[in-house]
Design a protein around this motif. Structure first.
Motif, mmCIF file in Angstrom:
data_model
loop_
_atom_site.group_PDB
_atom_site.id
_atom_site.type_symbol
_atom_site.label_atom_id
_atom_site.label_comp_id
_atom_site.label_asym_id
_atom_site.label_seq_id
_atom_site.Cartn_x
_atom_site.Cartn_y
_atom_site.Cartn_z
ATOM 1 N N ILE A 109 34.167 41.212 68.287
ATOM 2 C CA ILE A 109 33.609 41.238 66.936
ATOM 3 C C ILE A 109 34.350 42.272 66.091
ATOM 4 N N PHE A 110 34.769 41.849 64.904
ATOM 5 C CA PHE A 110 35.485 42.706 63.962
ATOM 6 C C PHE A 110 34.813 42.629 62.598
ATOM 7 N N PHE A 111 35.031 43.682 61.801
ATOM 8 C CA PHE A 111 34.520 43.738 60.446
ATOM 9 C C PHE A 111 35.642 44.199 59.524
ATOM 10 N N THR A 112 35.758 43.567 58.378
ATOM 11 C CA THR A 112 36.585 44.145 57.321
ATOM 12 C C THR A 112 35.635 44.743 56.296
ATOM 13 N N TYR A 113 36.093 45.816 55.712
ATOM 14 C CA TYR A 113 35.304 46.575 54.749
ATOM 15 C C TYR A 113 36.239 46.855 53.589
ATOM 16 N N SER A 114 35.932 46.333 52.421
ATOM 17 C CA SER A 114 36.838 46.488 51.292
ATOM 18 C C SER A 114 36.074 46.803 50.023
ATOM 19 N N TYR A 115 36.750 47.490 49.100
ATOM 20 C CA TYR A 115 36.208 47.795 47.783
ATOM 21 C C TYR A 115 36.976 46.975 46.763
ATOM 22 N N TRP A 116 36.232 46.391 45.839
ATOM 23 C CA TRP A 116 36.818 45.581 44.769
ATOM 24 C C TRP A 116 36.309 46.092 43.434
ATOM 25 N N GLU A 117 37.162 46.065 42.429
ATOM 26 C CA GLU A 117 36.780 46.553 41.103
ATOM 27 C C GLU A 117 35.601 45.774 40.535
ATOM 28 N N SER A 118 35.536 44.494 40.884
ATOM 29 C CA SER A 118 34.472 43.651 40.339
ATOM 30 C C SER A 118 34.350 42.386 41.179
ATOM 31 N N GLU A 119 33.283 41.641 40.935
ATOM 32 C CA GLU A 119 33.122 40.352 41.604
ATOM 33 C C GLU A 119 34.232 39.392 41.175
ATOM 34 N N GLU A 120 34.642 39.505 39.927
ATOM 35 C CA GLU A 120 35.739 38.667 39.425
ATOM 36 C C GLU A 120 37.037 38.939 40.195
ATOM 37 N N ALA A 121 37.315 40.204 40.490
ATOM 38 C CA ALA A 121 38.528 40.550 41.251
ATOM 39 C C ALA A 121 38.463 39.944 42.648
ATOM 40 N N LEU A 122 37.299 40.034 43.305
ATOM 41 C CA LEU A 122 37.143 39.426 44.628
ATOM 42 C C LEU A 122 37.290 37.913 44.542
ATOM 43 N N ASP A 123 36.693 37.305 43.532
ATOM 44 C CA ASP A 123 36.824 35.857 43.360
ATOM 45 C C ASP A 123 38.278 35.451 43.140
ATOM 46 N N ASN A 124 39.019 36.239 42.379
ATOM 47 C CA ASN A 124 40.441 35.947 42.168
ATOM 48 C C ASN A 124 41.198 35.996 43.484
ATOM 49 N N TYR A 125 40.873 36.962 44.330
ATOM 50 C CA TYR A 125 41.505 37.038 45.648
ATOM 51 C C TYR A 125 41.164 35.805 46.475
ATOM 52 N N LYS A 126 39.886 35.410 46.471
ATOM 53 C CA LYS A 126 39.462 34.267 47.283
ATOM 54 C C LYS A 126 40.078 32.947 46.800
ATOM 55 N N LYS A 127 40.560 32.907 45.563
ATOM 56 C CA LYS A 127 41.227 31.716 45.023
ATOM 57 C C LYS A 127 42.750 31.784 45.166
ATOM 58 N N SER A 128 43.248 32.896 45.660
ATOM 59 C CA SER A 128 44.695 33.133 45.686
ATOM 60 C C SER A 128 45.382 32.445 46.870
ATOM 61 N N GLU A 129 46.692 32.289 46.734
ATOM 62 C CA GLU A 129 47.511 31.755 47.823
ATOM 63 C C GLU A 129 47.497 32.705 49.025
ATOM 64 N N LEU A 130 47.432 34.002 48.763
ATOM 65 C CA LEU A 130 47.365 34.986 49.849
ATOM 66 C C LEU A 130 46.127 34.751 50.702
ATOM 67 N N PHE A 131 44.976 34.615 50.069
ATOM 68 C CA PHE A 131 43.740 34.370 50.822
ATOM 69 C C PHE A 131 43.841 33.067 51.596
ATOM 70 N N LYS A 132 44.335 32.018 50.961
ATOM 71 C CA LYS A 132 44.464 30.725 51.638
ATOM 72 C C LYS A 132 45.358 30.840 52.865
ATOM 73 N N ARG A 133 46.430 31.604 52.754
ATOM 74 C CA ARG A 133 47.348 31.799 53.881
ATOM 75 C C ARG A 133 46.673 32.598 55.001
ATOM 76 N N VAL A 134 46.023 33.703 54.637
ATOM 77 C CA VAL A 134 45.364 34.557 55.633
ATOM 78 C C VAL A 134 44.218 33.804 56.304
ATOM 79 N N TRP A 135 43.344 33.233 55.507
ATOM 80 C CA TRP A 135 42.163 32.560 56.049
ATOM 81 C C TRP A 135 42.566 31.320 56.838
ATOM 82 N N GLY A 136 43.588 30.613 56.367
ATOM 83 C CA GLY A 136 44.061 29.434 57.083
ATOM 84 C C GLY A 136 44.563 29.755 58.477
#
Length: 98
Positions: free
Chosen positions: A49-76
């Protein structure tokens, strides 16, 4: 500031693949616009079991990450490695004590 905590469980044989992927992408994730902090934790009693712990400037910033090619590559790459369904929490950071 938004705090994001993600819990992930991996099959034992996939842990090294996950850790290698994290090592190879952690700086990109941390450098993503709006990400101010990133850490990885491993459970003391269950080493799969692992946990990531991150700080984001806003929910919009996190949403932008979750829509990004980087997230798609990592999560994929890591999604097929899971032994349990990942869980995620978002929280507002209220206070820090030094």
């Amino acid at each position: 500031m938004l705090v994001r905590i993600v819990k992930m469980g991996f099959y034992k044989q996939n842990i090294d693949v996950f850790l290698d992927n994290f090592e190879n992408t952690k700086r990109e994730i941390r450098a993503f616009e709006g990400c101010n902090f990133l850490e990885l934790y491993r459970d003391k009693t269950n080493p799969t079991i692992f946990f990531t712990y991150s700080y984001w400037e806003s929910e919009e910033a996190l949403d932008n990450y979750k829509k990004s090619e980087l997230f798609k590559r990592v999560w994929g790459k890591i999604k097929p490695l899971f032994s349990i369904r990942p869980e995620a929490w978002s929280a507002d950071k209220l206070e820090t004590l030094d």
